[in-house]
Design an enzyme around this catalytic site. Structure first.
Site, mmCIF file in Angstrom:
data_model
loop_
_atom_site.group_PDB
_atom_site.id
_atom_site.type_symbol
_atom_site.label_atom_id
_atom_site.label_comp_id
_atom_site.label_asym_id
_atom_site.label_seq_id
_atom_site.Cartn_x
_atom_site.Cartn_y
_atom_site.Cartn_z
ATOM 1 C CE LYS A 34 47.512 26.820 42.917
ATOM 2 N NZ LYS A 34 48.425 25.864 42.361
ATOM 3 C CB CYS A 35 51.014 35.065 44.630
ATOM 4 S SG CYS A 35 51.439 36.815 44.713
ATOM 5 N N GLY A 36 51.379 36.047 41.607
ATOM 6 C CA GLY A 36 52.357 36.463 40.611
ATOM 7 C C GLY A 36 53.763 36.539 41.169
#
Length: 181
Positions: A34-36
């Protein structure tokens, strides 16, 4: 000492040794779904496909230490990475990669290659620095892992030869990988 001296756990909880990768060029990456920077998984898989037959092996270690960007359980992480990014390289058990509960492998990796800064020309670097300065200023101290998708390049003998921060895109590693394979 080399990375081959470390034992790790698979996503299913079995203990295995990194010794099984002796003779391969390793790229060890701490990941989060769920990281950029999560889209880097797609390009990491492309590197695995491009150089795997020549001896490259990417190994991922999910971590939830950075803004809780890895909320999934181990099996869910593997499934997410396969379904959304085509990943077929090993995704091991979720671990801490910094601070007092850091897996010894990541303490070792950070001790072998110090933090040299982020690629400030990356489009997300200013935002990342802002988040770190405002919410996690202690992350910037020392050589420990700063964020998700820190990448360590290991030669065939198990020596740490490169550290690339999250603001280094996977394809930027190609010349370094090619020099080792």
């Amino acid at each position: 000492m080399s990375v081959f001296d470390f034992k790790v756990k698979t996503a299913s909880g079995l203990t295995t040794s990194l010794e099984k990768y002796r003779g391969k060029v390793l790229l060890i990456v701490n990941t989060a779904t769920k990281c950029g920077f999560t889209p880097q998984l797609t390009d990491l898989q492309k590197l695995q496909e491009r150089y795997g037959d020549q001896g490259l092996q990417i190994v991922a270690f999910p971590s939830n230490q950075f803004a809780e960007q890895e909320p999934l359980k181990d099996g869910e992480i593997t499934e997410f990475c396969a379904l959304n990014h085509g990943v077929n390289f090993p995704i091991l058990k979720k671990v801490d990669v910094r601070d007092e509960n850091a897996h010894p492998l990541f303490t070792y990796l950070a001790s072998q290659k110090p933090f040299e800064g982020f690629n400030m020309s990356h489009p997300v670097s200013k935002l990342l620095m802002s988040i770190l300065n405002e919410r996690h200023p202690h992350y910037l101290q020392g050589d420990s892992i700063k964020w998700n998708f820190t990448k360590f390049l290991i030669d065939r003998e198990g020596n740490v030869v490169g550290r690339f921060e999250s603001t280094t895109e996977p394809f930027e590693l190609e010349p370094h990988i090619e020099a080792l394979i």
